[in-house]
Design a protein around this motif. Structure first.
Motif, PDB file in Angstrom:
ATOM      1  N   THR A  34      -9.031   1.431  -9.968  1.00  0.00           N
ATOM      2  CA  THR A  34      -7.653   1.131 -10.326  1.00  0.00           C
ATOM      3  C   THR A  34      -7.387   1.588 -11.755  1.00  0.00           C
ATOM      4  O   THR A  34      -8.309   1.828 -12.536  1.00  0.00           O
ATOM      5  N   GLY A  38      -6.044  -3.773  -3.735  1.00  0.00           N
ATOM      6  CA  GLY A  38      -6.871  -2.743  -3.121  1.00  0.00           C
ATOM      7  C   GLY A  38      -7.179  -1.649  -4.104  1.00  0.00           C
ATOM      8  O   GLY A  38      -6.556  -1.558  -5.174  1.00  0.00           O
ATOM      9  N   PRO A  39      -8.142  -0.783  -3.803  1.00  0.00           N
ATOM     10  CA  PRO A  39      -8.509   0.293  -4.726  1.00  0.00           C
ATOM     11  C   PRO A  39      -7.416   1.338  -4.848  1.00  0.00           C
ATOM     12  O   PRO A  39      -6.557   1.487  -3.973  1.00  0.00           O
ATOM     13  N   TYR A  47      -4.611  -6.413  -8.515  1.00  0.00           N
ATOM     14  CA  TYR A  47      -4.670  -5.332  -7.531  1.00  0.00           C
ATOM     15  C   TYR A  47      -5.152  -5.869  -6.187  1.00  0.00           C
ATOM     16  O   TYR A  47      -6.120  -6.626  -6.116  1.00  0.00           O
ATOM     17  N   GLY A 100      -4.913   1.514  -6.939  1.00  0.00           N
ATOM     18  CA  GLY A 100      -3.625   1.086  -7.482  1.00  0.00           C
ATOM     19  C   GLY A 100      -3.485   1.433  -8.950  1.00  0.00           C
ATOM     20  O   GLY A 100      -4.467   1.517  -9.691  1.00  0.00           O
ATOM     21  N   GLY A 139      -0.811  -2.890  -4.364  1.00  0.00           N
ATOM     22  CA  GLY A 139      -1.648  -2.586  -3.210  1.00  0.00           C
ATOM     23  C   GLY A 139      -2.468  -1.312  -3.356  1.00  0.00           C
ATOM     24  O   GLY A 139      -2.464  -0.640  -4.391  1.00  0.00           O
ATOM     25  N   ARG A 140      -3.152  -0.974  -2.302  1.00  0.00           N
ATOM     26  CA  ARG A 140      -4.021   0.199  -2.264  1.00  0.00           C
ATOM     27  C   ARG A 140      -3.202   1.475  -2.493  1.00  0.00           C
ATOM     28  O   ARG A 140      -2.178   1.703  -1.834  1.00  0.00           O
ATOM     29  N   ASP A 141      -3.620   2.279  -3.465  1.00  0.00           N
ATOM     30  CA  ASP A 141      -2.965   3.555  -3.804  1.00  0.00           C
ATOM     31  C   ASP A 141      -1.471   3.388  -4.100  1.00  0.00           C
ATOM     32  O   ASP A 141      -0.683   4.329  -3.921  1.00  0.00           O
ATOM     33  N   ALA A 188      -9.964  -4.752  -8.383  1.00  0.00           N
ATOM     34  CA  ALA A 188     -10.396  -3.813  -7.353  1.00  0.00           C
ATOM     35  C   ALA A 188     -10.902  -2.534  -8.024  1.00  0.00           C
ATOM     36  O   ALA A 188     -10.492  -2.195  -9.141  1.00  0.00           O
ATOM     37  N   ASP A 228       0.822  -1.211   0.000  1.00  0.00           N
ATOM     38  CA  ASP A 228       0.000   0.000   0.000  1.00  0.00           C
ATOM     39  C   ASP A 228       0.856   1.261   0.000  1.00  0.00           C
ATOM     40  O   ASP A 228       1.781   1.415   0.805  1.00  0.00           O
TER      41      ASP A 228
END
Length: 398
Positions: free
Chosen positions: A254, A222-223, A220, A225, A195-197, A251, A168
């Motif tokens: 992305t 998480g959102p 992905y 990415g 990961g996320r972002d 996710a 992340d």
């Protein structure tokens, strides 16, 4: 191996573009060349690594030049770090390489660390008599930022798996340079979990080798990415260079942006690019675009370019693809020649322009200079024989 079990559960892809994976070698039939994922690959030139040819240690010598702050270690094949990217072999070669690897090189960038300079992992081929199996894991921990360059050179027959984990908020650039000797065979599977972002820039550069097949896939965790996949290749007479991509939008919100460019010259020079993007039902609000351009410099060379886009939800920001196979642009040549530049020099400048905008995006200055020099050396081989100017192009946007 908990990570492996989790990867198997999470990687049940329903897309017909991407077969379900397995770590069991016998679950993958020996390719015959009629299968969708093998129909472009010259199986007879793979030295048997797609079937049952033995693997042995010593096919390559690995040297690591680690940037300050980066940790590098070699772990045993049963270490739990293998599989943390979610990689599950989707073909027999990848599964055989997984089973045959006796260890893995692990590169780790610590949390909240910004690394200056690139970490370079060099694979020196020691001969092409016996095949080798390799494995590497690159982990950028949370909010880390770094660049890792993989260099493959010399003579060898190699199958390897490269895992990339971008946790992340991390920002990672991975560059894979296939600069083999003319007799080398290299089949590489590279898989990333973003990961996320987090942000991943993945670059594949292929110049040398007899047969080079490079598979890159991303998912992905998480959102938010983002994946930027860039590629550059130059195929000479008799060479087969194949790049296959699969971006699995698993996710929401992305992004993925794919740009691959290649040039071909010489009799039976062959390049293949397959771009697969799957947008799952849960991947709402995503953006994706993939592009492949091929410049044919001489007669006798040919390219195959196949973009695929599978969308399972209409709630997206945008998705599209473009594919082109052609020769020189008449307008560009006319513009240069009208200003007193000779035709041969004009064509050389057009090829440089074709590649340079992509080379500048890599973001590794010392590597950019080397790639520009390599393109120049390739052009010197047949600059006097450039012919034709037709263009075949396909575009689609959703």
């Amino acid at each position: 191996m908990t990570a492996v079990a989790d990867a198997l559960e999470m990687n049940k892809v329903e897309s017909h573009l991407h077969p379900e994976g397995s770590f069991d070698v016998e679950a993958h039939e020996v390719p015959k060349g009629r299968e969708e994922i093998w129909r472009f690959t010259p199986l007879k030139r793979l030295k048997g690594i797609h079937d049952s040819a033995p693997f042995a240690d010593g096919a390559t010598k690995v040297e690591v030049e680690a940037a300050a702050g980066v940790t590098v270690e070699t772990v045993a094949a049963d270490d739990d770090v293998r599989g943390t990217s979610g990689l599950v072999p989707t073909d027999r070669v990848s599964a055989r390489a997984w089973a045959a690897s006796t260890g893995a090189t692990v590169v780790r960038i610590p949390t909240d660390t910004v690394i200056e300079g690139a970490t370079v992992i060099r694979h020196h081929g020691t001969g092409s008599e016996t095949a080798g199996a390799g494995h590497a894991v690159i982990v950028a921990e949370k909010f880390a930022k770094a660049t890792v360059v993989l260099v493959f050179e010399g003579s060898a027959v190699v199958a390897d798996n490269i895992e990339i984990v971008v946790e992340d908020g991390a920002d990672l650039t991975v560059v894979s340079v296939q600069d083999w000797a003319d007799d080398a065979v290299h089949l590489s599977t590279q898989h990333a979990k973003v990961g996320r972002d987090a942000n991943l820039k993945h670059v594949s550069v292929s110049f040398g080798g007899d047969v080079v097949r490079h598979d890159f896939s991303a998912e992905y965790a998480g959102p938010g990415g983002s994946v930027e996949a860039l590629g550059l290749y130059f195929a000479d007479a008799g060479q087969h260079i194949e790049h296959r991509l699969f971006v699995d939008h698993t996710a929401p919100k992305t992004k993925s942006h794919v740009v691959y460019k290649g040039a071909l010259q010489g009799e039976k020079a062959h390049a293949v690019w397959i771009g697969n993007v799957l947008i799952r039902k849960e991947a709402e609000g995503i953006e994706t675009y993939e592009e492949n351009r091929n410049l044919i410099l001489t007669d006798g060379a040919w390219a195959d370019s196949v973009p695929n886009l599978e969308i399972e939800t209409g709630e997206i920001e945008g998705a599209g693809h473009a594919s082109a196979i052609g020769r020189f642009d008449d307008e560009q040549l006319f513009y240069l020649q009208s200003r007193g530049i000779a035709e041969t020099e004009a064509k050389r400048l057009v090829v440089h322009g074709f590649f340079n905008d992509l080379i500048r995006q890599i973001g590794v200055p010392e590597l950019e200079e080397k790639l520009t020099s390599t393109v120049e050396a390739e052009l010197a081989k047949t600059i006097q024989n450039f012919t034709g100017n037709t263009l075949i192009e396909k575009d689609a946007t959703a």
